[in-house]
Every structure is written in C-alpha cells, then in structure tokens.
Scaffold this motif. Sequence first.
Motif, PDB file in Angstrom:
ATOM      1  N   VAL A 237      -4.875   4.709   5.313  1.00  0.00           N
ATOM      2  CA  VAL A 237      -4.409   4.702   3.927  1.00  0.00           C
ATOM      3  C   VAL A 237      -4.909   3.442   3.219  1.00  0.00           C
ATOM      4  O   VAL A 237      -4.797   2.331   3.753  1.00  0.00           O
ATOM      5  N   ILE A 238      -5.484   3.616   2.031  1.00  0.00           N
ATOM      6  CA  ILE A 238      -5.971   2.480   1.244  1.00  0.00           C
ATOM      7  C   ILE A 238      -5.182   2.435  -0.069  1.00  0.00           C
ATOM      8  O   ILE A 238      -5.064   3.448  -0.759  1.00  0.00           O
ATOM      9  N   LEU A 239      -4.658   1.252  -0.401  1.00  0.00           N
ATOM     10  CA  LEU A 239      -3.887   1.117  -1.632  1.00  0.00           C
ATOM     11  C   LEU A 239      -4.782   1.276  -2.851  1.00  0.00           C
ATOM     12  O   LEU A 239      -5.827   0.630  -2.955  1.00  0.00           O
ATOM     13  N   GLY A 240      -4.355   2.120  -3.773  1.00  0.00           N
ATOM     14  CA  GLY A 240      -5.070   2.268  -5.040  1.00  0.00           C
ATOM     15  C   GLY A 240      -4.254   1.629  -6.148  1.00  0.00           C
ATOM     16  O   GLY A 240      -3.286   0.926  -5.892  1.00  0.00           O
TER      17      GLY A 240
ATOM     18  N   PRO B  35       1.593   2.978  -5.707  1.00  0.00           N
ATOM     19  CA  PRO B  35       3.039   2.920  -5.440  1.00  0.00           C
ATOM     20  C   PRO B  35       3.895   2.710  -6.676  1.00  0.00           C
ATOM     21  O   PRO B  35       5.112   2.755  -6.582  1.00  0.00           O
ATOM     22  N   GLY B  36       3.292   2.501  -7.849  1.00  0.00           N
ATOM     23  CA  GLY B  36       4.025   2.144  -9.060  1.00  0.00           C
ATOM     24  C   GLY B  36       3.699   0.705  -9.410  1.00  0.00           C
ATOM     25  O   GLY B  36       3.006   0.027  -8.657  1.00  0.00           O
TER      26      GLY B  36
ATOM     27  N   LEU C  95      10.970  -0.455  -2.701  1.00  0.00           N
ATOM     28  CA  LEU C  95      10.606   0.950  -2.917  1.00  0.00           C
ATOM     29  C   LEU C  95       9.101   1.144  -2.711  1.00  0.00           C
ATOM     30  O   LEU C  95       8.670   2.110  -2.076  1.00  0.00           O
ATOM     31  N   ALA C  96       8.299   0.208  -3.209  1.00  0.00           N
ATOM     32  CA  ALA C  96       6.845   0.330  -3.050  1.00  0.00           C
ATOM     33  C   ALA C  96       6.481   0.314  -1.563  1.00  0.00           C
ATOM     34  O   ALA C  96       5.666   1.116  -1.094  1.00  0.00           O
ATOM     35  N   GLY C  97       7.103  -0.600  -0.810  1.00  0.00           N
ATOM     36  CA  GLY C  97       6.830  -0.678   0.620  1.00  0.00           C
ATOM     37  C   GLY C  97       7.230   0.602   1.334  1.00  0.00           C
ATOM     38  O   GLY C  97       6.520   1.099   2.212  1.00  0.00           O
TER      39      GLY C  97
ATOM     40  N   VAL D  40       4.692   3.335   0.839  1.00  0.00           N
ATOM     41  CA  VAL D  40       3.516   3.191   1.710  1.00  0.00           C
ATOM     42  C   VAL D  40       3.822   3.779   3.090  1.00  0.00           C
ATOM     43  O   VAL D  40       3.047   4.568   3.637  1.00  0.00           O
ATOM     44  N   ALA D  41       4.976   3.398   3.637  1.00  0.00           N
ATOM     45  CA  ALA D  41       5.336   3.900   4.969  1.00  0.00           C
ATOM     46  C   ALA D  41       5.468   5.423   4.952  1.00  0.00           C
ATOM     47  O   ALA D  41       5.022   6.112   5.877  1.00  0.00           O
TER      48      ALA D  41
END
Length: 316
Positions: A137-140, A218-219, A254-256, A259-260
């Motif tokens: 998974v790569i953060l966008g 993630p927002g 919430l963002a973390g 991701v999980a």
Amino acid sequence: QKPTVIITGTSSGVGLYASKSFVDRGWYVVMACRDIPKTEAAAQSLGIAKENYTILPIDLASLESVRNFVKDFRAIGRPLTALVCNAAIYMPLLKEPLRSPEGYELTMATNHLGHFLLCNLLLEDLKNSPAPDKRLVILGTVTHNPDELGGKIPPRPDLGNLEGFAAGFKAPVSMIDGKKFEPVKAYKDSKVCNVLTMRELHRRYHESTGITFTSLYPGCVAETPLFRNHYPLFQKLFPLFQKYITGGYVSQELAGDRVAAVVIEQPYRQSGAYWSWGNRQKKDRKSFVQQVSPQARDDAKAERLWELSEKLVGLA
Ligand code: NDP
C-alpha cells in the motif's frame, strides 16, 4: 506467528498511528525510520508494547540506506505480509532544491525514488512469504488530483514528459518535468509518482504474484508534523480551516486506522484500487474506490516512469 508489516516513516503522524492500529489488530510492525530515538519515544508515547515492534534504520533519500534496510530486515527472519509506503517530506518554503546523496532533488528522491527501490527489492520478500493475503500500500493524497476540490489549488502537479528524469535528474535539473524548481509542486509530483507506481506494480505483478497493490487518501490529517516546514500561522490555521470550513479534517487516530484497514480488511483486497473517504468527512462515512487524476491513470506514463526510475535507482 503474527503477520508482519513494514511501515516507512513511523516517528510521527499517519505512520505512527497506523503502527498502533496494526498492533491493536494483532500484527507485528517493522518501523522503517531515520531517527531511531525519536521513533522509540513516539512508540512509547502511544503505549505500543515493545514485543510488538522493532525499529530498523532507513533514510529513504539514500539508495544505499534503502538497500541496507532490506538486508537488515531479512536478517530478522520474519516473513513479510505487507508493506506500507508512508514516509514523505513536504518543504513548501524552500527557495533552492536540496539534494540526496545521489544528487537528486530531495522531495522526489525521498517520496518516490526511495520507495520505488524499496518496493522493487521487497517484492521478492512478499513473493517468498507464505502469507495467504499479501498487500503493498502506498499513501496517496487528494492534492495529486486537480479534478477534485482539494487538488485545484496551484501549483498543480505536472510530470510533463518526464524530461527531468530522462536528463538524469541531477543539478541543474530539479523537477521531473525539467522545469523551474517549485517545492510544493515537487511534493505533488512525487505523490502522482506514488500512484503511478502502485498502478504499474499492479499491472506488472498482481496476476503473477497474487499481491494486492493499493493506495489511499486517508483524509486531511491537518495536525501531523507534515506541515512543520510551513509558516507557523499556517500550521495554526490549517487544522481549523479543515475542521470548520472544508470539513476535510481527519484525526491522526482515524487516518492511521484507515491505513491498517486497507492493509488488513477483506473489502480492500482489490488490486489497483485507490481508496478514499471523500473530502468532506461525515460520521461513519464509507470508503469507496476513487478515480485517480488523468496523469495518474495514464498507463503509458506509468510505464515510462517505471523505466526511468529503474535507471535512477540503479536497477536497470
Ligand atoms: P509526518 O511528517 O508526520 O510523517 C512523515 C514521516 O516520514 C516521519 O516519520 C518522517 O520521519 C518520515 N520521513 C521523512 N523523510 C524520511 C526519510 N528520508 N527517510 C525515512 N523517513 C522519512 O507526515 P504525515 O503523517 O502527515 O504523512 C504521512 C503520509 O501521509 C505521507 O505519504 C503523506 O503524503 C500522506 N498524506 C498526508 C496527509 C495529511 O493531511 N497529513 C493527507 C494525505 C496524505 P522524521 O521524523 O525523521 O522526519
């Protein structure tokens, strides 16, 4: 044995809170970070139990350091279930480009090239792992996409025809399109590269390996230290603006957790997808697969970016 995830950049922000969420969900976290004491203190501040993680050094801006990290990871002998490429720098006030040890512009070197090399090397570990459900998974980010409100603020990302990469990406070149240095655009360009890399990984390797490749937005996590290089007044007002005006604000917890979820939960096992919860946060809002920007869904660009990146990181 617990499933193992590698997360880059867990000394603060989304990566730190994602680590906590993984551990709460019964996973073992390998924290890939450049500042070990800072990361250790951060993990302790969230009460993450020591037996559930290890910290291994990596400086994503340095290709040698990325290669050493992979050796260190292999030495601990844990099969890899998932990789999360999360670390990033954002330096909006820079007047002149900073350079990586190889001489590449630092934002692109850290956010894209380091992760590109890491993904390529760890692909082997994911392939060899006996885990039944493997993910990368790569953060966008919304700012990669000018089709959306959050992405309309200039400067807009523009990879051009990758002229800067084709020219070797060393001084005097500092931007991927070969144009004048613009630090905010460098960040956005690097995040377009992150999405293109995810999509090209999917195209090349999903079918043959069964690995699920995804990205997520993630927002707006307005309180992370990502904005530490911005004006102090901006840092004060940005979370309030996102909370009360745009409604885009998301807490680090919430963002973390998002991701999980994207790494662990079944509905997110959809390779090639880019997940979002929208720009306006509402309670219990459901995630959906969002179309990425025209540049980020350009397959020819993804392929060319792959080939040029391979050269820049010494894989080709
Ligand atoms: P933070 O600044 O809090 O976290 C970034 C992490 O990356 C830190 O742990 C930092 O470590 C690490 N890092 C930076 N440079 C390097 C390097 N050269 N080598 C190794 N690690 C490095 O930011 P966020 O948590 O906000 O951002 C995390 C991700 O989320 C990024 O990919 C970002 O693009 C994405 N994102 C963030 C949004 C937001 O609103 N905050 C919105 C959408 C996406 P150190 O402490 O050593 O600097």
